[in-house]
Design a protein around this motif. Sequence first.
Motif, PDB file in Angstrom:
ATOM      1  N   UNK A 130     -24.322 -70.096 -25.860  1.00  0.00           N
ATOM      2  CA  UNK A 130     -24.436 -69.686 -27.260  1.00  0.00           C
ATOM      3  C   UNK A 130     -23.083 -69.324 -27.865  1.00  0.00           C
ATOM      4  N   UNK A 131     -22.171 -68.764 -27.067  1.00  0.00           N
ATOM      5  CA  UNK A 131     -20.850 -68.439 -27.601  1.00  0.00           C
ATOM      6  C   UNK A 131     -20.104 -69.720 -27.964  1.00  0.00           C
ATOM      7  N   UNK A 132     -20.247 -70.755 -27.147  1.00  0.00           N
ATOM      8  CA  UNK A 132     -19.609 -72.039 -27.457  1.00  0.00           C
ATOM      9  C   UNK A 132     -20.227 -72.664 -28.697  1.00  0.00           C
ATOM     10  N   UNK A 187     -17.382 -76.125 -39.693  1.00  0.00           N
ATOM     11  CA  UNK A 187     -17.285 -75.641 -41.073  1.00  0.00           C
ATOM     12  C   UNK A 187     -15.833 -75.435 -41.501  1.00  0.00           C
ATOM     13  N   UNK A 188     -14.898 -75.778 -40.638  1.00  0.00           N
ATOM     14  CA  UNK A 188     -13.458 -75.709 -40.889  1.00  0.00           C
ATOM     15  C   UNK A 188     -12.923 -74.278 -41.076  1.00  0.00           C
ATOM     16  N   UNK A 189     -13.505 -73.353 -40.331  1.00  0.00           N
ATOM     17  CA  UNK A 189     -12.985 -71.986 -40.329  1.00  0.00           C
ATOM     18  C   UNK A 189     -11.804 -71.917 -39.365  1.00  0.00           C
ATOM     19  N   UNK A 190     -10.783 -71.192 -39.759  1.00  0.00           N
ATOM     20  CA  UNK A 190      -9.602 -71.046 -38.912  1.00  0.00           C
ATOM     21  C   UNK A 190      -8.771 -69.868 -39.410  1.00  0.00           C
ATOM     22  N   UNK A 191      -8.320 -69.037 -38.484  1.00  0.00           N
ATOM     23  CA  UNK A 191      -8.573 -69.020 -37.045  1.00  0.00           C
ATOM     24  C   UNK A 191      -9.990 -68.552 -36.749  1.00  0.00           C
ATOM     25  N   UNK A 192     -10.376 -68.681 -35.484  1.00  0.00           N
ATOM     26  CA  UNK A 192     -11.678 -68.202 -35.032  1.00  0.00           C
ATOM     27  C   UNK A 192     -11.442 -67.105 -33.998  1.00  0.00           C
ATOM     28  N   UNK A 193     -12.078 -65.968 -34.229  1.00  0.00           N
ATOM     29  CA  UNK A 193     -12.003 -64.826 -33.316  1.00  0.00           C
ATOM     30  C   UNK A 193     -13.376 -64.643 -32.684  1.00  0.00           C
ATOM     31  N   UNK A 215     -17.779 -64.445 -19.224  1.00  0.00           N
ATOM     32  CA  UNK A 215     -17.778 -65.323 -20.401  1.00  0.00           C
ATOM     33  C   UNK A 215     -16.474 -66.105 -20.458  1.00  0.00           C
ATOM     34  N   UNK A 216     -15.354 -65.426 -20.247  1.00  0.00           N
ATOM     35  CA  UNK A 216     -14.054 -66.118 -20.246  1.00  0.00           C
ATOM     36  C   UNK A 216     -14.009 -67.202 -19.165  1.00  0.00           C
ATOM     37  N   UNK A 217     -14.613 -66.933 -18.017  1.00  0.00           N
ATOM     38  CA  UNK A 217     -14.584 -67.890 -16.909  1.00  0.00           C
ATOM     39  C   UNK A 217     -15.503 -69.089 -17.152  1.00  0.00           C
ATOM     40  N   UNK A 218     -16.623 -68.874 -17.811  1.00  0.00           N
ATOM     41  CA  UNK A 218     -17.622 -69.937 -17.949  1.00  0.00           C
ATOM     42  C   UNK A 218     -17.565 -70.673 -19.283  1.00  0.00           C
ATOM     43  N   UNK A 219     -17.111 -70.005 -20.336  1.00  0.00           N
ATOM     44  CA  UNK A 219     -17.165 -70.608 -21.674  1.00  0.00           C
ATOM     45  C   UNK A 219     -15.864 -71.318 -22.024  1.00  0.00           C
ATOM     46  N   UNK A 220     -15.983 -72.372 -22.787  1.00  0.00           N
ATOM     47  CA  UNK A 220     -14.815 -73.057 -23.315  1.00  0.00           C
ATOM     48  C   UNK A 220     -14.403 -72.335 -24.597  1.00  0.00           C
ATOM     49  N   UNK A 221     -13.385 -71.511 -24.491  1.00  0.00           N
ATOM     50  CA  UNK A 221     -12.888 -70.746 -25.636  1.00  0.00           C
ATOM     51  C   UNK A 221     -11.489 -71.197 -26.034  1.00  0.00           C
ATOM     52  N   UNK A 222     -11.143 -72.425 -25.677  1.00  0.00           N
ATOM     53  CA  UNK A 222      -9.825 -72.960 -26.032  1.00  0.00           C
ATOM     54  C   UNK A 222      -9.648 -72.948 -27.550  1.00  0.00           C
ATOM     55  N   UNK A 223      -8.492 -72.485 -27.972  1.00  0.00           N
ATOM     56  CA  UNK A 223      -8.156 -72.493 -29.385  1.00  0.00           C
ATOM     57  C   UNK A 223      -8.721 -71.341 -30.187  1.00  0.00           C
ATOM     58  N   UNK A 224      -9.412 -70.405 -29.538  1.00  0.00           N
ATOM     59  CA  UNK A 224      -9.921 -69.235 -30.257  1.00  0.00           C
ATOM     60  C   UNK A 224      -9.152 -67.998 -29.821  1.00  0.00           C
ATOM     61  N   UNK A 225      -9.215 -66.990 -30.635  1.00  0.00           N
ATOM     62  CA  UNK A 225      -8.645 -65.684 -30.294  1.00  0.00           C
ATOM     63  C   UNK A 225      -9.782 -64.874 -29.682  1.00  0.00           C
ATOM     64  N   UNK A 226      -9.736 -64.638 -28.377  1.00  0.00           N
ATOM     65  CA  UNK A 226     -10.759 -63.852 -27.699  1.00  0.00           C
ATOM     66  C   UNK A 226     -10.271 -62.413 -27.583  1.00  0.00           C
TER      67      UNK A 226
END
Length: 189
Positions: A30-32, A41-47, A57-68
């Motif tokens: 769901x986080x992905x 929707x062209x939002x940037x940046x994404x936090x 979550x960091x280990x399993x989710x693809x959070x590339x390009x977001x600010x976690x």
Amino acid sequence: MTTAGLVLAAGAGRRYGMPKALVRRSGQLLVERSVAVLRQARCSPIVVVLGAAAGEIRARADLDGVIAVDNSLWETGMGSSLRAGLAALADTDATATVVLLVDMPGVTAAAVRRVAADAGRANLVVAGYGQKRAGHPVLLGRDHWAGVGLLAVGDVGARAYLQANRAAVRVVPCADVADDRDLDVVPDA
């Protein structure tokens, strides 16, 4: 002018039995999915604000390009996560942010685009569902971030601020393109 995206994904999902950010639906967490909706929707940046199970979550989710962002106060409720996310956006050039809750898989990029269509520093916009119900996504113009942060306590999030400023809030119909019901309990098998 840019419109940021903010995903609140810090909760433990006690009623659900696990952090909802780690729930897999249609092949993705769901986080992905929330991140993908904001990207479409062209939002940037994404936090993305994490709390319970942040490491998993960091280990399993693809959070590339977001600010976690880790919210060490996640157990105090959604308000602390909203404050943490807005603080992470403070050093960006975003004029507004669209807020999504991770446990609303029916919210679509089309709804985010509608809510963000008139994004500006002074704007407050919420998605409308039916004649009387306002929901997510929610757009918070940058001029409101400090005020939202002051009233975001416990599990209230932006609700108290939006109610206090209801005359300034624009409701954009989204029921035809989205569903903002949240996942509270695991569906029966």
